[in-house]
Design a protein around this motif. Structure first.
Motif, PDB file in Angstrom:
ATOM      1  N   ASP A   1     107.427 -45.513 -49.608  1.00  0.00           N
ATOM      2  CA  ASP A   1     106.530 -46.786 -49.594  1.00  0.00           C
ATOM      3  C   ASP A   1     106.299 -47.053 -48.130  1.00  0.00           C
ATOM      4  OD1 ASP A   1     107.273 -47.317 -52.182  1.00  0.00           O
ATOM      5  OD2 ASP A   1     109.097 -48.401 -51.629  1.00  0.00           O
ATOM      6  N   VAL A   2     105.050 -47.781 -48.105  1.00  0.00           N
ATOM      7  CA  VAL A   2     104.911 -48.270 -46.610  1.00  0.00           C
ATOM      8  C   VAL A   2     104.855 -49.871 -46.639  1.00  0.00           C
ATOM      9  CG1 VAL A   2     103.369 -46.152 -46.092  1.00  0.00           C
ATOM     10  CG2 VAL A   2     102.479 -48.208 -47.354  1.00  0.00           C
ATOM     11  N   GLN A   3     104.949 -50.246 -45.632  1.00  0.00           N
ATOM     12  CA  GLN A   3     104.945 -51.858 -45.419  1.00  0.00           C
ATOM     13  C   GLN A   3     104.164 -52.134 -44.163  1.00  0.00           C
ATOM     14  OE1 GLN A   3     109.434 -53.151 -45.662  1.00  0.00           O
ATOM     15  NE2 GLN A   3     109.663 -51.858 -47.362  1.00  0.00           N
ATOM     16  N   ILE A   4     103.491 -53.458 -44.193  1.00  0.00           N
ATOM     17  CA  ILE A   4     103.187 -53.866 -42.826  1.00  0.00           C
ATOM     18  C   ILE A   4     104.115 -54.771 -42.293  1.00  0.00           C
ATOM     19  CG2 ILE A   4     101.129 -55.254 -41.896  1.00  0.00           C
ATOM     20  CD1 ILE A   4     100.704 -52.566 -43.566  1.00  0.00           C
ATOM     21  N   THR A   5     104.919 -54.493 -41.359  1.00  0.00           N
ATOM     22  CA  THR A   5     106.088 -55.287 -40.835  1.00  0.00           C
ATOM     23  C   THR A   5     106.249 -56.217 -39.626  1.00  0.00           C
ATOM     24  OG1 THR A   5     106.487 -53.425 -39.420  1.00  0.00           O
ATOM     25  CG2 THR A   5     107.572 -53.251 -41.822  1.00  0.00           C
ATOM     26  N   GLU A   6     104.953 -56.130 -39.188  1.00  0.00           N
ATOM     27  CA  GLU A   6     105.002 -57.239 -37.923  1.00  0.00           C
ATOM     28  C   GLU A   6     103.868 -57.787 -37.734  1.00  0.00           C
ATOM     29  OE1 GLU A   6     107.424 -55.870 -34.621  1.00  0.00           O
ATOM     30  OE2 GLU A   6     108.924 -54.898 -35.746  1.00  0.00           O
ATOM     31  N   LEU A   7     103.103 -58.025 -38.586  1.00  0.00           N
ATOM     32  CA  LEU A   7     101.465 -58.263 -38.600  1.00  0.00           C
ATOM     33  C   LEU A   7     101.403 -59.496 -37.545  1.00  0.00           C
ATOM     34  CD1 LEU A   7      98.591 -57.579 -39.078  1.00  0.00           C
ATOM     35  CD2 LEU A   7      98.999 -58.902 -41.525  1.00  0.00           C
ATOM     36  N   ASP A   8     100.417 -59.481 -36.567  1.00  0.00           N
ATOM     37  CA  ASP A   8      99.889 -60.601 -35.855  1.00  0.00           C
ATOM     38  C   ASP A   8      98.683 -59.880 -35.104  1.00  0.00           C
ATOM     39  OD1 ASP A   8     101.044 -59.095 -33.609  1.00  0.00           O
ATOM     40  OD2 ASP A   8     102.648 -60.488 -33.274  1.00  0.00           O
ATOM     41  N   VAL A   9      97.680 -60.967 -35.047  1.00  0.00           N
ATOM     42  CA  VAL A   9      96.138 -60.468 -34.758  1.00  0.00           C
ATOM     43  C   VAL A   9      95.726 -61.401 -33.784  1.00  0.00           C
ATOM     44  CG1 VAL A   9      93.717 -59.873 -35.390  1.00  0.00           C
ATOM     45  CG2 VAL A   9      95.806 -59.665 -37.002  1.00  0.00           C
ATOM     46  N   GLU A  10      95.217 -60.756 -32.707  1.00  0.00           N
ATOM     47  CA  GLU A  10      94.641 -61.688 -31.370  1.00  0.00           C
ATOM     48  C   GLU A  10      93.492 -62.809 -32.012  1.00  0.00           C
ATOM     49  OE1 GLU A  10      93.395 -59.295 -28.125  1.00  0.00           O
ATOM     50  OE2 GLU A  10      92.152 -60.983 -27.298  1.00  0.00           O
ATOM     51  N   GLN A  11      93.761 -63.913 -31.634  1.00  0.00           N
ATOM     52  CA  GLN A  11      92.619 -64.845 -31.966  1.00  0.00           C
ATOM     53  C   GLN A  11      91.371 -64.727 -31.235  1.00  0.00           C
ATOM     54  OE1 GLN A  11      93.852 -68.803 -33.635  1.00  0.00           O
ATOM     55  NE2 GLN A  11      92.779 -69.635 -31.807  1.00  0.00           N
ATOM     56  N   GLY A  12      90.132 -64.901 -31.867  1.00  0.00           N
ATOM     57  CA  GLY A  12      88.997 -64.917 -31.031  1.00  0.00           C
ATOM     58  C   GLY A  12      88.210 -63.816 -31.541  1.00  0.00           C
ATOM     59  N   GLY A  13      88.376 -62.817 -31.799  1.00  0.00           N
ATOM     60  CA  GLY A  13      87.736 -61.645 -32.204  1.00  0.00           C
ATOM     61  C   GLY A  13      88.119 -61.375 -33.822  1.00  0.00           C
ATOM     62  N   ASN A  14      87.381 -61.854 -34.474  1.00  0.00           N
ATOM     63  CA  ASN A  14      87.456 -61.429 -35.879  1.00  0.00           C
ATOM     64  C   ASN A  14      88.776 -61.655 -36.462  1.00  0.00           C
ATOM     65  OD1 ASN A  14      84.747 -60.930 -35.833  1.00  0.00           O
ATOM     66  ND2 ASN A  14      85.298 -58.854 -34.795  1.00  0.00           N
ATOM     67  N   GLN A  15      89.403 -62.702 -36.011  1.00  0.00           N
ATOM     68  CA  GLN A  15      90.825 -62.672 -36.475  1.00  0.00           C
ATOM     69  C   GLN A  15      90.942 -62.750 -38.169  1.00  0.00           C
ATOM     70  OE1 GLN A  15      93.322 -66.405 -35.885  1.00  0.00           O
ATOM     71  NE2 GLN A  15      94.774 -65.021 -34.967  1.00  0.00           N
ATOM     72  N   ALA A  16      90.207 -63.535 -38.593  1.00  0.00           N
ATOM     73  CA  ALA A  16      90.428 -63.756 -39.987  1.00  0.00           C
ATOM     74  C   ALA A  16      89.927 -62.595 -40.810  1.00  0.00           C
ATOM     75  CB  ALA A  16      89.501 -65.103 -40.644  1.00  0.00           C
ATOM     76  N   SER A  17      88.921 -61.941 -40.409  1.00  0.00           N
ATOM     77  CA  SER A  17      88.467 -60.791 -40.987  1.00  0.00           C
ATOM     78  C   SER A  17      89.391 -59.456 -41.011  1.00  0.00           C
ATOM     79  CB  SER A  17      86.971 -60.171 -40.542  1.00  0.00           C
ATOM     80  OG  SER A  17      87.076 -59.679 -39.411  1.00  0.00           O
ATOM     81  N   ILE A  18      90.126 -59.473 -39.677  1.00  0.00           N
ATOM     82  CA  ILE A  18      90.927 -58.279 -39.397  1.00  0.00           C
ATOM     83  C   ILE A  18      92.192 -58.293 -40.423  1.00  0.00           C
ATOM     84  CG2 ILE A  18      92.702 -57.295 -37.961  1.00  0.00           C
ATOM     85  CD1 ILE A  18      90.561 -57.414 -35.791  1.00  0.00           C
ATOM     86  N   TYR A  19      92.758 -59.645 -40.563  1.00  0.00           N
ATOM     87  CA  TYR A  19      93.806 -60.104 -41.467  1.00  0.00           C
ATOM     88  C   TYR A  19      93.369 -59.830 -43.004  1.00  0.00           C
ATOM     89  CZ  TYR A  19      97.458 -62.600 -38.955  1.00  0.00           C
ATOM     90  OH  TYR A  19      98.542 -63.062 -37.911  1.00  0.00           O
ATOM     91  N   GLU A  20      92.229 -60.076 -43.131  1.00  0.00           N
ATOM     92  CA  GLU A  20      91.638 -59.656 -44.679  1.00  0.00           C
ATOM     93  C   GLU A  20      91.508 -58.179 -44.694  1.00  0.00           C
ATOM     94  OE1 GLU A  20      87.719 -61.410 -45.523  1.00  0.00           O
ATOM     95  OE2 GLU A  20      87.564 -60.079 -47.086  1.00  0.00           O
ATOM     96  N   ARG A  21      91.117 -57.487 -43.688  1.00  0.00           N
ATOM     97  CA  ARG A  21      91.231 -55.989 -43.914  1.00  0.00           C
ATOM     98  C   ARG A  21      92.402 -55.261 -44.182  1.00  0.00           C
ATOM     99  NH1 ARG A  21      87.834 -53.843 -39.433  1.00  0.00           N
ATOM    100  NH2 ARG A  21      88.345 -51.800 -40.364  1.00  0.00           N
TER     101      ARG A  21
END
Ligand code: XIL
Length: 297
Positions: free
Chosen positions: A227-247
């Motif tokens: 299995d694979v898991q996304i374990t500690e996701l966080d994304v810098e705000q300001g540069g496409n944050q919402a779209s990177i979370y979506e991808r």
């Protein structure tokens, strides 16, 4: 579905958050956590320095607070992390050789045994591969005990808690690169030799870009039979944050064996980073990134 956890559950996945035990008494924090998430991981409370502050003397008080909060609400728990080069107690930092190896394996056995039956997935080993282009192991006191320290840890964890999924967890593994390929080769070798491993965690501490082969990288690991898991996701705000979370969310959903996503905190004010990388703002409001994740789930 109207919450992250319920939306993820529609496809049999979990959606989790890293939790700090001392924030559980913050009512805004607890309200969001209990409403949105169906999995938790201890941000610091199950690490070696927290659980074995003196050699052979164990403290599970704060880990238990998180486990109890979760289990009484039907949330699953990721265990993080049994062995890591960082956040070791001082006594272990000063050890080497067979004394350190024995202490490390004893730590795995004692902590995994204590939480036996309560942990969905354990990060057995965290961040053992080097950054840069070598594709090899990170130098550390643990690595200097011998290259087989990782498999010894996984065997000890399996014996201590046969029901937990056993994961290797790392960062800067967000595409097909030298580091992720080094880990891939280790997992392939473990599977070939019968070393127990069930999953790889992709921390996914992200900046303003996402590797175009993020999904393909998850898929090649899944194709090894783990299995694979996304374990500690966080994304810098300001540069496409919402779209990177979506991808990232879409990538996980596109990989059958991607079983869940964990974000590394609840509100931006709870984050270990200062660049507002989470799904809820400092007032507890849903951000654009929240909506993009919910819609993608
Ligand atoms: C971080 C915590 O968020 C901080 O509170 C702590 O001071 C340092 O560790 N990779 C990991 C996590 O595996 O354990 C780290 O957590 C973040 C990077």
């Amino acid at each position: 579905a109207t919450t992250l956890g319920a939306a993820a559950a529609q496809s049999g996945r979990y959606f989790g958050a890293a939790v700090a035990a001392n924030r559980l008494s913050d009512s805004q924090y607890a309200t969001i956590l209990n409403r949105e998430f169906n999995s938790v991981v201890a941000e610091n409370e199950m690490k070696w320095d927290a659980t074995e502050p003196q050699q052979g003397v164990f403290n599970f008080t704060n880990g238990d607070r998180i486990v109890n909060h979760a289990s009484s609400r039907g949330m699953s728990v990721r265990g993080h992390a049994l062995l890591w080069h960082a956040q070791q107690p001082g006594w272990a930092q000063n050890m080497s050789g067979s004394a350190l190896r024995n202490a490390a394996i004893n730590h795995v056995t004692r902590v995994a045994s204590y939480y036996r039956g309560k942990i969905h997935s354990w990060d057995v080993v965290n961040e053992a591969f080097a950054d840069g282009g070598s594709g090899g192991r990170r130098d550390s006191n643990l690595q200097r005990t011998g290259n087989d320290w990782i498999e010894a840890a996984f065997r000890a964890a399996r014996a201590a808690d046969p029901g937990a999924k056993l994961c290797y967890n790392d960062y800067n593994t967000d595409g097909i690169n030298a580091k992720s390929t080094g880990i891939y080769n280790m997992v392939r070798d473990f599977k070939a030799r019968g070393v127990p491993i069930d999953c790889v965690g992709f921390q996914s501490h992200l900046g303003t870009t996402l590797a175009s082969d993020y999904q393909a990288n998850l898929q090649r690991f899944a194709d090894l039979g783990i299995d694979v898991q996304i374990t500690e996701l966080d994304v810098e705000q300001g540069g496409n944050q919402a779209s990177i979370y979506e991808r990232v969310t879409r990538a996980c959903l596109a990989v059958t064996r991607c079983t869940g996503i964990t974000v590394w905190g609840v509100r931006d004010s709870d984050s270990w980073r200062s660049d507002n990388p989470l799904l809820f703002d400092r007032s507890g409001n849903k951000k654009a990134a929240y909506n993009s994740v919910l819609n993608a789930l």
